[in-house]
Enzyme design. Structure first.
Site, PDB file in Angstrom:
ATOM      1  N   LYS A  92       0.891  -1.202  -0.062  1.00 35.41           N
ATOM      2  CA  LYS A  92      -0.057  -0.016   0.142  1.00 35.41           C
ATOM      3  C   LYS A  92       0.994   1.278  -0.021  1.00 35.41           C
ATOM      4  CE  LYS A  92      -4.025  -2.154   2.391  1.00 35.41           C
ATOM      5  NZ  LYS A  92      -3.654  -3.349   2.201  1.00 35.41           N
ATOM      6  N   TYR A 175      -9.921   0.142   8.205  1.00 31.41           N
ATOM      7  CA  TYR A 175      -8.836  -0.507   7.334  1.00 31.41           C
ATOM      8  C   TYR A 175      -9.290  -1.230   6.136  1.00 31.41           C
ATOM      9  CZ  TYR A 175      -4.171  -2.195   6.089  1.00 31.41           C
ATOM     10  OH  TYR A 175      -3.008  -2.658   5.767  1.00 31.41           O
ATOM     11  N   LYS A 340       4.665   0.301   8.796  1.00 34.18           N
ATOM     12  CA  LYS A 340       3.522  -0.281   8.093  1.00 34.18           C
ATOM     13  C   LYS A 340       3.800  -1.959   7.949  1.00 34.18           C
ATOM     14  CE  LYS A 340      -0.164  -0.713   5.651  1.00 34.18           C
ATOM     15  NZ  LYS A 340      -0.602  -1.850   6.433  1.00 34.18           N
ATOM     16  N   SER A 343       0.971  -8.481   5.520  1.00 32.86           N
ATOM     17  CA  SER A 343       0.419 -10.043   5.481  1.00 32.86           C
ATOM     18  C   SER A 343      -0.050 -10.737   4.322  1.00 32.86           C
ATOM     19  CB  SER A 343      -0.260 -10.593   6.872  1.00 32.86           C
ATOM     20  OG  SER A 343       0.349 -10.109   8.060  1.00 32.86           O
TER      21      SER A 343
END
Length: 387
Positions: A92, A175, A340, A343
């Site tokens: 991201k 999120y 950050k 996973s």
């Protein structure tokens, strides 16, 4: 492996942390850096059944690499700084950099609304949100994942057109892969190019990222580690909707520490990319004790382990949280830690750096082991480096 001294410790992180108090008293020379990294990361292999971990550390522009275990249980190829790992949601930060770069070039603005680049969304509730809201997960409650019925990028516009928010834009952070996935997708549209092509052909090279990919080519497959899921079966990420934008980068520790250094000293980049990287360091929303920027999450430094764990908790990742917009947006006013986590089913990553101290740590693993253990280890190393 750049290891000069090793410290043998039990598996408990508390024991490792106490030992680091002594290590931190030494200067951050290669020997003490090696001791700090070994003390925190090597025990994680046994404690969490992690096949392999690559750690990269930068201190005032000097890189140090530490590699543990194997990239694949079948054959036992050792982990190196050039092993490709799935970095999950650390991707991201690259999507955010692309969006900031597109803005610097005048191709888009984060104040624009989605319909400027996806006209079929005009008049829908999501078009009330800005691209900034998409990038900071504050569009109004987009979920963590796309629903099971949305299986292709082509089906995403219909999903967004029918979506209904739980809050007004800017009031709540939830999120969300669909949120930043749409942001990255629209940034690529603004650049009139495919997201993966932009990453591999323009963004990565301009950042000094040399051997990382969205689409791993056949020639690089031997370097691509196998991840291991909760059943200890080998696995790699499957295609998903906007997966490239949200969690699709495969990177090496050597590349990720170059990316960290580009964020620590963006002045060494060409002007447009420097401005883009600096834009990702601006804070836009306060969420608890964390500040959400474009991709990166921020904390005043030094930061306690407890605060860092709270900001990266399951509550922050899985539940809606009240958000307070910073007006005007806030550039760091003092030493700041940026971080950050990331996973996938078979991989775990964590990146943290403090530009004001010239320090940063990258951790890549081929097991999705608990985030608190990753953060505890990296925090301990950063504390040692800062002494």
């Amino acid at each position: 492996m750049n290891i000069i001294a090793r410290v043998a410790l039990p598996l408990g992180l508390a024991t490792a942390s106490s030992c680091l108090l002594a290590i931190a008293a030494e200067a951050a020379d290669p020997e003490s850096i090696a001791a700090a990294v070994d003390a925190t990361f090597e025990p994680l292999l046994g404690a969490h059944d992690v096949p392999g971990i690559a750690v990269a550390v930068t201190v005032d522009g000097e890189r140090h690499f530490f590699n543990y275990g194997v990239a694949s249980k079948d054959g036992g190829a050792p982990v190196t700084q050039d092993t490709l790992f799935e970095i999950g949601s650390v991707s991201k930060t690259f999507a955010a950099t692309l969006g900031a770069y597109a803005q610097v070039l005048g191709r888009m603005s984060i104040e624009d609304h989605p319909s400027a680049y996806m006209p079929e969304l005009e008049g829908s509730p999501i078009d009330e949100a800005s691209l900034l809201n998409l990038a900071t997960y504050t569009a109004g409650g987009l979920p963590l994942q796309f629903p099971d019925g949305v299986t292709t990028n082509a089906g995403a516009p219909a999903y967004f057109a029918q979506w209904r928010p739980d809050a007004a834009p800017g009031e709540m952070r939830r999120y969300s892969n669909p949120s930043i996935g749409l942001f990255g997708h629209l940034a690529a549209r603004a650049m009139d190019a495919d997201f993966a092509e932009l990453m591999e052909g323009e963004i990565f090279p301009r950042l000094g990222v040399e051997n990382s990919y969205v689409r791993v080519p056949e020639a690089a497959m031997d370097a691509y580690a196998w991840g291991y899921n909760r059943n200890d079966l080998p696995t790699r990420a499957s295609p998903g909707v906007f997966n490239a934008e949200a969690y699709g980068v495969k990177a090496t520790a050597a590349d990720m520490i170059r990316f960290v250094e580009a964020n620590i000293t963006p002045e060494r980049l060409e002007p447009e990319m420097r401005s883009a990287v600096e834009a990702t360091h601006v804070g836009y929303f306060e969420v608890g004790e964390m500040v959400q920027g474009l991709g990166w999450e921020q904390y005043p430094y030094p930061v306690t382990l407890e605060r860092l764990l709270a900001g990266n908790s399951a509550t922050m990742a899985m539940e809606p949280n009240a958000a307070t917009q910073l007006t005007p947006p806030r550039a760091p006013e003092g030493p700041t830690l940026f971080n950050k986590t990331g996973s996938t089913n078979g991989f775990g990553a964590y990146v943290a750096f403090v530009p004001g101290e010239g320090i940063g740590v990258v951790m890549l693993a081929n097991r999705n082991f608990p985030i608190p253990a990753r953060i505890t280890a990296v925090h301990a190393v950063l504390e040692a480096l800062a002494e």
